[in-house]
Scaffold this motif. Structure first.
Motif, PDB file in Angstrom:
ATOM      1  N   GLN A   1      35.694  39.645  45.541  1.00  0.00           N
ATOM      2  CA  GLN A   1      36.311  40.470  44.497  1.00  0.00           C
ATOM      3  C   GLN A   1      37.264  39.636  43.631  1.00  0.00           C
ATOM      4  O   GLN A   1      37.316  39.798  42.415  1.00  0.00           O
ATOM      5  CB  GLN A   1      37.087  41.629  45.136  1.00  0.00           C
ATOM      6  CG  GLN A   1      36.184  42.597  45.873  1.00  0.00           C
ATOM      7  CD  GLN A   1      36.884  43.443  46.928  1.00  0.00           C
ATOM      8  OE1 GLN A   1      36.224  43.969  47.807  1.00  0.00           O
ATOM      9  NE2 GLN A   1      38.197  43.577  46.885  1.00  0.00           N
ATOM     10  N   GLY A   2      38.032  38.743  44.267  1.00  0.00           N
ATOM     11  CA  GLY A   2      38.944  37.867  43.521  1.00  0.00           C
ATOM     12  C   GLY A   2      38.162  36.920  42.627  1.00  0.00           C
ATOM     13  O   GLY A   2      38.519  36.697  41.467  1.00  0.00           O
TER      14      GLY A   2
ATOM     15  N   SER B   1      41.099  44.905  41.581  1.00  0.00           N
ATOM     16  CA  SER B   1      40.425  43.906  42.413  1.00  0.00           C
ATOM     17  C   SER B   1      40.275  44.341  43.867  1.00  0.00           C
ATOM     18  O   SER B   1      39.786  43.580  44.685  1.00  0.00           O
ATOM     19  CB  SER B   1      41.149  42.560  42.314  1.00  0.00           C
ATOM     20  OG  SER B   1      42.538  42.731  42.362  1.00  0.00           O
ATOM     21  N   ASN B   2      40.670  45.553  44.188  1.00  0.00           N
ATOM     22  CA  ASN B   2      40.304  46.123  45.489  1.00  0.00           C
ATOM     23  C   ASN B   2      40.309  47.660  45.494  1.00  0.00           C
ATOM     24  O   ASN B   2      39.268  48.254  45.687  1.00  0.00           O
ATOM     25  CB  ASN B   2      41.184  45.630  46.634  1.00  0.00           C
ATOM     26  CG  ASN B   2      40.649  46.132  47.977  1.00  0.00           C
ATOM     27  OD1 ASN B   2      39.660  45.610  48.489  1.00  0.00           O
ATOM     28  ND2 ASN B   2      41.224  47.183  48.544  1.00  0.00           N
TER      29      ASN B   2
ATOM     30  N   THR C   1      46.023  42.746  37.365  1.00  0.00           N
ATOM     31  CA  THR C   1      45.015  42.921  38.416  1.00  0.00           C
ATOM     32  C   THR C   1      45.679  43.329  39.724  1.00  0.00           C
ATOM     33  O   THR C   1      46.879  43.219  39.884  1.00  0.00           O
ATOM     34  CB  THR C   1      44.091  41.698  38.577  1.00  0.00           C
ATOM     35  OG1 THR C   1      43.031  42.060  39.466  1.00  0.00           O
ATOM     36  CG2 THR C   1      44.835  40.489  39.123  1.00  0.00           C
TER      37      THR C   1
ATOM     38  N   ILE D   1      42.064  37.709  48.061  1.00  0.00           N
ATOM     39  CA  ILE D   1      41.804  37.967  46.632  1.00  0.00           C
ATOM     40  C   ILE D   1      42.462  36.873  45.795  1.00  0.00           C
ATOM     41  O   ILE D   1      41.852  36.287  44.893  1.00  0.00           O
ATOM     42  CB  ILE D   1      42.347  39.363  46.222  1.00  0.00           C
ATOM     43  CG1 ILE D   1      41.570  40.473  46.939  1.00  0.00           C
ATOM     44  CG2 ILE D   1      42.281  39.548  44.703  1.00  0.00           C
ATOM     45  CD1 ILE D   1      42.198  41.863  46.819  1.00  0.00           C
TER      46      ILE D   1
ATOM     47  N   ASP E   1      35.175  37.410  41.362  1.00  0.00           N
ATOM     48  CA  ASP E   1      34.588  38.159  40.250  1.00  0.00           C
ATOM     49  C   ASP E   1      35.642  38.582  39.229  1.00  0.00           C
ATOM     50  O   ASP E   1      35.378  38.589  38.025  1.00  0.00           O
ATOM     51  CB  ASP E   1      33.823  39.379  40.782  1.00  0.00           C
ATOM     52  CG  ASP E   1      32.560  38.964  41.528  1.00  0.00           C
ATOM     53  OD1 ASP E   1      32.109  37.815  41.352  1.00  0.00           O
ATOM     54  OD2 ASP E   1      32.014  39.791  42.294  1.00  0.00           O
ATOM     55  N   THR E   2      36.834  38.921  39.694  1.00  0.00           N
ATOM     56  CA  THR E   2      37.914  39.290  38.779  1.00  0.00           C
ATOM     57  C   THR E   2      38.228  38.110  37.859  1.00  0.00           C
ATOM     58  O   THR E   2      38.341  38.266  36.637  1.00  0.00           O
ATOM     59  CB  THR E   2      39.173  39.694  39.578  1.00  0.00           C
ATOM     60  OG1 THR E   2      38.834  40.814  40.410  1.00  0.00           O
ATOM     61  CG2 THR E   2      40.331  40.063  38.672  1.00  0.00           C
TER      62      THR E   2
ATOM     63  N   MET F   1      40.729  33.925  43.318  1.00  0.00           N
ATOM     64  CA  MET F   1      41.071  33.872  41.881  1.00  0.00           C
ATOM     65  C   MET F   1      41.568  32.473  41.536  1.00  0.00           C
ATOM     66  O   MET F   1      41.179  31.895  40.516  1.00  0.00           O
ATOM     67  CB  MET F   1      42.175  34.892  41.552  1.00  0.00           C
ATOM     68  CG  MET F   1      41.677  36.309  41.413  1.00  0.00           C
ATOM     69  SD  MET F   1      42.825  37.374  40.499  1.00  0.00           S
ATOM     70  CE  MET F   1      44.284  37.331  41.503  1.00  0.00           C
TER      71      MET F   1
ATOM     72  N   ARG G   1      36.900  47.982  37.282  1.00  0.00           N
ATOM     73  CA  ARG G   1      37.021  47.698  38.719  1.00  0.00           C
ATOM     74  C   ARG G   1      35.909  46.747  39.129  1.00  0.00           C
ATOM     75  O   ARG G   1      34.733  47.039  38.956  1.00  0.00           O
ATOM     76  CB  ARG G   1      36.961  48.998  39.507  1.00  0.00           C
ATOM     77  CG  ARG G   1      37.130  48.789  41.002  1.00  0.00           C
ATOM     78  CD  ARG G   1      37.656  50.001  41.739  1.00  0.00           C
ATOM     79  NE  ARG G   1      36.992  51.238  41.440  1.00  0.00           N
ATOM     80  CZ  ARG G   1      37.511  52.434  41.744  1.00  0.00           C
ATOM     81  NH1 ARG G   1      38.692  52.527  42.336  1.00  0.00           N
ATOM     82  NH2 ARG G   1      36.851  53.533  41.463  1.00  0.00           N
ATOM     83  N   THR G   2      36.320  45.591  39.677  1.00  0.00           N
ATOM     84  CA  THR G   2      35.347  44.580  40.124  1.00  0.00           C
ATOM     85  C   THR G   2      35.016  44.735  41.609  1.00  0.00           C
ATOM     86  O   THR G   2      34.144  44.020  42.108  1.00  0.00           O
ATOM     87  CB  THR G   2      35.929  43.157  39.944  1.00  0.00           C
ATOM     88  OG1 THR G   2      37.184  43.124  40.608  1.00  0.00           O
ATOM     89  CG2 THR G   2      36.087  42.794  38.490  1.00  0.00           C
ATOM     90  N   SER G   3      35.723  45.626  42.297  1.00  0.00           N
ATOM     91  CA  SER G   3      35.585  45.692  43.763  1.00  0.00           C
ATOM     92  C   SER G   3      34.533  46.716  44.185  1.00  0.00           C
ATOM     93  O   SER G   3      33.387  46.359  44.471  1.00  0.00           O
ATOM     94  CB  SER G   3      36.942  46.007  44.388  1.00  0.00           C
ATOM     95  OG  SER G   3      37.561  47.102  43.717  1.00  0.00           O
TER      96      SER G   3
END
Ligand code: PHB
Length: 404
Positions: A315-316, A131-132, A106, A55, A318-319, A59, A149-151
């Motif tokens: 996920q990272g 992020s998860n 995050t 993640i 997208d965050t 990022m 939540r992006t995960s």
């Protein structure tokens, strides 16, 4: 008026006068010219350490692409290891909010840590971009205006799999997952569609998170008469479970299926051929054929010595994209939190997983697809190859009424 009070009063007056002389815009710009502080609560040790690493790497890849600057402000990450312990995660969250005064938070990876952080985040009106951790409750009765939540919710990769496994693999299935909230959420989601499709849960078993010897559990699976297993394990648990399942000789007679985390690229190299043929549900695979994903896979592998990005890296990515896009939309103003929440809600972009958007009803990501994937040896290695998919998978969001 005593002396101290008078001095304070004069000091205040001087400041106010200076403010007027410079013009209020100078003060406003000054207040927003410091770095954007992003607090990161992730596991950098323990069972899920590789998840925290993926993640963070993604990022950092995205922020580096922007020169670590957004809307004229520097981006600063303050990273804290939650050590996979809920009390540690909560303490680190309090430190980031109260002492570091972060603009955005995050993390975390662990559902129990997210549940522990929730009230502190909500009551302090701190924006948290998960992020998860998939705890379903965060998109349902414990949702919050301040939490996105992006995960995934734990329900998302597993609910479509119940029906799929019943129709395509077997109706006699053994369920197993670590004994904590994420494990329970995922197995319940699976049952939601498995049982109505005529499936029978032969038995369920929940070893502790961080178990290293699955032999007693594998014995029960063998004796149960189940034709298939649906499992959620992740990080080092996934390595141990998948390898021991094979070493125990179960692979020949019992089909292993599960939540995608079971065979993500973070664990595939350590699992080796034991993972071949495992079927899982997930919103991502680095094999996805879209331009953003092609670029992401290439840049990630170039930067991290050939490492294949996994779902956690997506996920990272997208965050970081959500943070950058929302901050650009508000010109870097992190003080008007309502406006920032509005801007985050509206963010939409092409992610490596497909078109990214939040469900305004829950602030949870709508998965463009949940892919049914099979581990095969293709393109020079072990990969999760999509063999089926379900579109637009949104958490039901039962009991969530935003703004909450
Ligand atoms: C969770 O605790 O929510 C969790 C942890 C690891 C995963 C997925 C979910 O791979």
């Amino acid at each position: 008026m005593d002396k101290v009070t008078r001095r304070k009063f004069l000091g205040g007056a001087t400041l106010a006068a200076a403010g007027t002389a410079m013009g209020p815009w100078v003060l406003r710009a000054g207040a927003q010219s410091g770095p954007i502080k992003i607090g990161v609560v992730l596991p950098y040790s323990g069972v899920y350490a590789v998840l925290g690493e993926s993640i963070t790497q993604a990022m950092e890849l995205v922020f580096a692409r922007e020169g670590w600057t957004v809307a004229g402000r520097k981006i600063e990450l303050i990273k804290e290891d939650d050590e996979m312990q809920p009390p540690v995660g909560v303490r680190k969250t309090e430190k980031l909010i109260d002492s570091d005064k972060v603009d955005i938070l995050t993390g975390p990876v662990h559902s129990g840590i997210l549940m522990g952080m929730r009230d502190k985040v909500h009551n302090s009106k701190t924006i948290l971009i998960v992020s998860n951790a998939g705890a379903d409750a965060i998109s349902r009765e414990r949702c919050s205006k301040w939490i996105f939540r992006t995960s995934f919710s734990n329900w998302q990769p597993c609910q479509p799999m119940g029906d799929w496994v019943a129709k395509n693999v077997s109706k006699d299935v053994f369920l197993t997952a670590p004994n904590y909230q994420a494990g329970k959420d995922m197995m319940n989601a699976f049952k939601e569609t498995f049982v109505p499709a005529g499936g029978k849960v032969v038995a369920e078993d929940y070893p502790k998170l961080g178990e290293t010897d699955y032999a007693p559990y594998l014995t029960k699976i063998r004796q149960s008469g189940a034709k298939a297993v649906f499992a959620f394990y992740s990080g080092t648990d996934a390595v141990n479970f998948v390898k021991q399942f094979d070493q125990f000789g179960l692979k020949q007679s019992i089909k292993l299926t599960g939540a995608g985390f079971l065979t993500e690229p973070d664990v595939l190299p350590a699992q080796g051929k034991s993972a071949l043929g495992v079927i899982t549900g997930h919103f991502y695979t680095p094999l996805l054929d879209n331009a953003t994903n092609h670029r992401f896979v290439k840049e990630f592998r170039d930067k991290y010595f050939g490492k294949m990005p996994d779902g956690f890296a997506c996920q990272g990515y997208d965050t970081a994209e959500v943070i950058l896009r929302a901050l650009k939309a508000v010109n870097g103003n992190t003080q008007d939190k309502d406006k920032l929440v509005d801007a985050i809600t509206k963010v939409e972009f092409d992610s490596p997983r497909g078109r990214f958007r939040f469900d305004p009803k829950t602030h949870n990501v709508i998965q463009p697809f949940i892919y049914v994937r099979e581990v095969r040896e293709v393109y020079g290695g072990l990969n999760n190859v999509p063999i089926d998919k379900v579109a637009n998978v949104a958490d039901p969001g039962t009991g969530c009424t935003l703004p909450a």
